[in-house]
Design a protein around this motif. Structure first.
Motif, PDB file in Angstrom:
ATOM      1  N   ALA A  49     -39.640  72.199 -19.297  1.00 15.79           N
ATOM      2  CA  ALA A  49     -38.319  71.928 -18.739  1.00 15.79           C
ATOM      3  C   ALA A  49     -37.260  71.687 -19.808  1.00 15.79           C
ATOM      4  O   ALA A  49     -37.553  71.330 -20.945  1.00 15.79           O
ATOM      5  N   PHE A  50     -36.016  71.863 -19.386  1.00 15.39           N
ATOM      6  CA  PHE A  50     -34.872  71.577 -20.242  1.00 15.39           C
ATOM      7  C   PHE A  50     -34.621  70.078 -20.304  1.00 15.39           C
ATOM      8  O   PHE A  50     -34.710  69.377 -19.291  1.00 15.39           O
ATOM      9  N   GLY A  51     -34.283  69.599 -21.500  1.00 13.02           N
ATOM     10  CA  GLY A  51     -33.906  68.208 -21.685  1.00 13.02           C
ATOM     11  C   GLY A  51     -32.658  68.141 -22.546  1.00 13.02           C
ATOM     12  O   GLY A  51     -32.743  67.832 -23.738  1.00 13.02           O
ATOM     13  N   PRO A  52     -31.496  68.435 -21.974  1.00 12.44           N
ATOM     14  CA  PRO A  52     -30.272  68.533 -22.777  1.00 12.44           C
ATOM     15  C   PRO A  52     -29.826  67.208 -23.387  1.00 12.44           C
ATOM     16  O   PRO A  52     -30.075  66.131 -22.848  1.00 12.44           O
ATOM     17  N   GLU A  53     -29.143  67.323 -24.510  1.00  6.99           N
ATOM     18  CA  GLU A  53     -28.467  66.203 -25.148  1.00  6.99           C
ATOM     19  C   GLU A  53     -27.093  66.040 -24.496  1.00  6.99           C
ATOM     20  O   GLU A  53     -26.617  66.932 -23.771  1.00  6.99           O
ATOM     21  N   GLU A  54     -26.446  64.906 -24.732  1.00 11.83           N
ATOM     22  CA  GLU A  54     -25.123  64.661 -24.158  1.00 11.83           C
ATOM     23  C   GLU A  54     -24.149  65.762 -24.575  1.00 11.83           C
ATOM     24  O   GLU A  54     -24.055  66.116 -25.758  1.00 11.83           O
ATOM     25  N   GLY A  55     -23.421  66.314 -23.596  1.00 10.52           N
ATOM     26  CA  GLY A  55     -22.459  67.370 -23.850  1.00 10.52           C
ATOM     27  C   GLY A  55     -23.067  68.755 -23.952  1.00 10.52           C
ATOM     28  O   GLY A  55     -22.336  69.752 -24.030  1.00 10.52           O
ATOM     29  N   GLU A  56     -24.381  68.843 -23.914  1.00 10.27           N
ATOM     30  CA  GLU A  56     -25.070  70.126 -24.067  1.00 10.27           C
ATOM     31  C   GLU A  56     -25.291  70.768 -22.699  1.00 10.27           C
ATOM     32  O   GLU A  56     -25.400  70.077 -21.681  1.00 10.27           O
ATOM     33  N   THR A  57     -25.381  72.080 -22.679  1.00 14.91           N
ATOM     34  CA  THR A  57     -25.652  72.817 -21.446  1.00 14.91           C
ATOM     35  C   THR A  57     -26.996  73.527 -21.559  1.00 14.91           C
ATOM     36  O   THR A  57     -27.537  73.706 -22.655  1.00 14.91           O
ATOM     37  N   VAL A  58     -27.512  73.952 -20.413  1.00 18.30           N
ATOM     38  CA  VAL A  58     -28.743  74.752 -20.414  1.00 18.30           C
ATOM     39  C   VAL A  58     -28.522  76.032 -21.208  1.00 18.30           C
ATOM     40  O   VAL A  58     -29.351  76.430 -22.034  1.00 18.30           O
TER      41      VAL A  58
ATOM     42  N   GLY B 287     -34.930  71.992 -13.647  1.00 23.41           N
ATOM     43  CA  GLY B 287     -35.020  70.656 -13.064  1.00 23.41           C
ATOM     44  C   GLY B 287     -35.023  69.558 -14.108  1.00 23.41           C
ATOM     45  O   GLY B 287     -34.662  68.411 -13.823  1.00 23.41           O
ATOM     46  N   GLY B 288     -35.423  69.895 -15.347  1.00 18.30           N
ATOM     47  CA  GLY B 288     -35.367  68.916 -16.426  1.00 18.30           C
ATOM     48  C   GLY B 288     -33.948  68.491 -16.745  1.00 18.30           C
ATOM     49  O   GLY B 288     -33.699  67.329 -17.104  1.00 18.30           O
ATOM     50  N   ALA B 289     -32.992  69.418 -16.630  1.00 26.37           N
ATOM     51  CA  ALA B 289     -31.586  69.060 -16.852  1.00 26.37           C
ATOM     52  C   ALA B 289     -31.104  68.106 -15.764  1.00 26.37           C
ATOM     53  O   ALA B 289     -30.307  67.195 -16.020  1.00 26.37           O
ATOM     54  N   VAL B 290     -31.607  68.311 -14.552  1.00 25.91           N
ATOM     55  CA  VAL B 290     -31.222  67.441 -13.441  1.00 25.91           C
ATOM     56  C   VAL B 290     -31.765  66.025 -13.666  1.00 25.91           C
ATOM     57  O   VAL B 290     -31.026  65.040 -13.558  1.00 25.91           O
ATOM     58  N   ILE B 291     -33.052  65.897 -14.016  1.00 28.03           N
ATOM     59  CA  ILE B 291     -33.606  64.550 -14.185  1.00 28.03           C
ATOM     60  C   ILE B 291     -33.067  63.870 -15.433  1.00 28.03           C
ATOM     61  O   ILE B 291     -33.012  62.633 -15.495  1.00 28.03           O
ATOM     62  N   THR B 292     -32.651  64.648 -16.425  1.00 27.47           N
ATOM     63  CA  THR B 292     -32.017  64.074 -17.612  1.00 27.47           C
ATOM     64  C   THR B 292     -30.787  63.271 -17.216  1.00 27.47           C
ATOM     65  O   THR B 292     -30.483  62.232 -17.821  1.00 27.47           O
ATOM     66  N   ASN B 293     -30.086  63.735 -16.194  1.00 23.94           N
ATOM     67  CA  ASN B 293     -28.893  63.043 -15.696  1.00 23.94           C
ATOM     68  C   ASN B 293     -29.216  62.033 -14.596  1.00 23.94           C
ATOM     69  O   ASN B 293     -28.728  60.902 -14.611  1.00 23.94           O
ATOM     70  N   ALA B 294     -30.071  62.439 -13.656  1.00 27.97           N
ATOM     71  CA  ALA B 294     -30.406  61.551 -12.533  1.00 27.97           C
ATOM     72  C   ALA B 294     -31.160  60.311 -12.994  1.00 27.97           C
ATOM     73  O   ALA B 294     -31.140  59.277 -12.322  1.00 27.97           O
TER      74      ALA B 294
ATOM     75  N   ASP C 239     -26.234  79.460  -8.928  1.00 23.61           N
ATOM     76  CA  ASP C 239     -24.874  79.612  -9.441  1.00 23.61           C
ATOM     77  C   ASP C 239     -24.850  79.396 -10.951  1.00 23.61           C
ATOM     78  O   ASP C 239     -25.594  78.572 -11.485  1.00 23.61           O
ATOM     79  N   ASN C 240     -24.003  80.129 -11.626  1.00 23.20           N
ATOM     80  CA  ASN C 240     -23.930  80.035 -13.087  1.00 23.20           C
ATOM     81  C   ASN C 240     -23.573  78.625 -13.557  1.00 23.20           C
ATOM     82  O   ASN C 240     -23.891  78.235 -14.686  1.00 23.20           O
ATOM     83  N   ARG C 241     -22.957  77.816 -12.695  1.00 18.51           N
ATOM     84  CA  ARG C 241     -22.535  76.470 -13.103  1.00 18.51           C
ATOM     85  C   ARG C 241     -23.706  75.531 -13.386  1.00 18.51           C
ATOM     86  O   ARG C 241     -23.532  74.536 -14.088  1.00 18.51           O
ATOM     87  N   ILE C 242     -24.893  75.841 -12.860  1.00 16.45           N
ATOM     88  CA  ILE C 242     -26.020  74.966 -13.198  1.00 16.45           C
ATOM     89  C   ILE C 242     -26.400  75.128 -14.665  1.00 16.45           C
ATOM     90  O   ILE C 242     -27.005  74.231 -15.259  1.00 16.45           O
ATOM     91  N   PHE C 243     -26.035  76.266 -15.235  1.00 17.17           N
ATOM     92  CA  PHE C 243     -26.361  76.531 -16.636  1.00 17.17           C
ATOM     93  C   PHE C 243     -25.232  76.180 -17.598  1.00 17.17           C
ATOM     94  O   PHE C 243     -25.455  76.045 -18.794  1.00 17.17           O
ATOM     95  N   THR C 244     -24.021  76.031 -17.071  1.00 15.29           N
ATOM     96  CA  THR C 244     -22.863  75.874 -17.949  1.00 15.29           C
ATOM     97  C   THR C 244     -22.197  74.503 -17.881  1.00 15.29           C
ATOM     98  O   THR C 244     -21.352  74.196 -18.726  1.00 15.29           O
ATOM     99  N   GLN C 245     -22.538  73.672 -16.901  1.00 16.44           N
ATOM    100  CA  GLN C 245     -21.959  72.338 -16.853  1.00 16.44           C
ATOM    101  C   GLN C 245     -22.677  71.428 -17.851  1.00 16.44           C
ATOM    102  O   GLN C 245     -23.907  71.425 -17.919  1.00 16.44           O
ATOM    103  N   PRO C 246     -21.917  70.660 -18.631  1.00 15.80           N
ATOM    104  CA  PRO C 246     -22.526  69.827 -19.674  1.00 15.80           C
ATOM    105  C   PRO C 246     -23.204  68.586 -19.110  1.00 15.80           C
ATOM    106  O   PRO C 246     -22.827  68.066 -18.060  1.00 15.80           O
ATOM    107  N   THR C 247     -24.197  68.131 -19.834  1.00 16.95           N
ATOM    108  CA  THR C 247     -24.958  66.939 -19.479  1.00 16.95           C
ATOM    109  C   THR C 247     -24.212  65.678 -19.900  1.00 16.95           C
ATOM    110  O   THR C 247     -23.527  65.672 -20.926  1.00 16.95           O
TER     111      THR C 247
END
Length: 229
Positions: A87-96, A66-73, A152-160
């Protein structure tokens, strides 16, 4: 304060079952989303819709993925701050996945299974609980098992996209004994985002194991971003 709560991979709003009443008692309005877990893009759209249904400023809180989601939202104009709970806090272009792969595999990797379409789900067993959630009560185990959704694997592989933590005040709670998202990864992300950081003992199931500590941190963040004493 409006507080939008975002669960992790495989989760449901029940992630926040013990936290929400504590926040309500302090006068906050909580909205716990149920994201589809089909892709980061779709979860972002779903969370953004929840933000837009609120009236007034919003504090976003994410657990695990959910941290990847709020990083974008958090780029939404109504959002005033971000709280990351183990939680995950990705950098721009980074994936989980990209974050996970920089570290030694977490112990949970031994219990992850792929579904027929490449989706991921954990496989709880007595060995799983002993390794991954030794601090959970039987009741808490039941909550986690009832969540049990495939992701789905795409929640882990789509870039931020551009991370909201670059411009918004952020708070981070590190779970010191986490065997799902490595504590060293959590600490590194908290430092990178310049977050106000708190450490708690225990497993990845921080919202169930330490609900009061989680609620206290969220309240602190809400107070800070709302400007109220």
């Amino acid at each position: 304060m409006n507080i939008v709560l975002v669960h992790g991979a495989g989760g449901r709003p029940t992630t926040w079952t013990e936290v929400e009443p504590l926040l309500a008692a302090r006068g906050h309005r909580t909205i716990a989303v149920t994201n589809p877990l089909a892709s980061l893009e779709e979860d972002l759209a779903h969370t953004t819709a929840a933000i837009e249904e609120t009236a007034g400023p919003v504090l976003l809180v994410g657990h695990s993925y959910g941290g990847a989601v709020i990083t974008n939202a958090g780029r939404h104009h109504a959002v005033r701050g971000l709280v990351f709970i183990a939680a995950f806090g990705p950098e721009e272009g980074e994936t989980v996945n990209g974050i996970v792969e920089r570290y030694e595999p977490a112990e949970i990797s031994a219990f992850m299974r792929r579904g027929p379409n490449g989706e991921w789900k954990s496989e709880p067993s007595e060995e799983f609980w002993a390794e991954i959630g030794p601090d959970l009560s039987a009741g808490h185990r039941a909550v986690v098992e009832a969540e049990g959704r495939q992701a789905d694997n795409r929640i882990f592989t789509q870039p931020t996209g551009k991370p909201a933590w670059r411009t918004l005040p952020s708070w981070y709670m590190v779970a010191a004994d986490d065997r799902t998202l490595r504590p060293d990864a959590q600490r590194d992300m908290a430092v990178r985002m310049g977050a106000v950081t708190e450490h708690v003992p225990g497993s990845h199931y921080t919202t169930l194991v330490h609900p009061r500590r989680v609620a206290d941190l969220i309240h602190t963040a809400a107070t800070a971003v709302s400007g109220t004493p």
